[in-house]
Motif scaffolding. Structure first.
Motif: not given
Length: 95
Positions: A17, A78, A81-83, A86-87
């Motif tokens: 992150y 992106l 971030r997805k790895k 959790k968003s």
């Protein structure tokens, strides 16, 4: 008319992150976006909602917000971030 990207983020991999955090500001700026909130203290007042991290971005228009999110520049960032988290994320038109 301004538009806002609003995201609730739960970080699951801090190191990954951090790489996302380093790369994304320049891309946001290219689309006219700016941070209004980025991971500051959250104080819950109603509903038991306690996000770990909250982000609000402002863009000049909904079109610019969409162009940012859907851009080829943002796609690999992106994916980071997805790895790494959790968003929940929305785009909302301003007044």
């Amino acid at each position: 008319m301004a538009a806002y990207l609003v995201a609730e983020v739960e970080i699951t991999d801090r190191a990954a992150y951090e790489e996302y955090r380093k790369q994304v500001p320049a891309i946001i700026a290219r689309y006219g976006g700016k941070y209004l909130a980025r991971g500051g203290k959250v104080e819950t007042k109603e509903g038991g909602w306690t996000p770990q991290r909250f982000v609000i971005l402002e863009f000049p228009s909904m079109d610019q917000a969409r162009k940012f999110y859907d851009s080829g520049e943002y796609a690999p960032v992106l994916a980071i971030r997805k790895k790494a988290s959790k968003s929940k994320l929305i785009l909302v038109e301003g007044l």
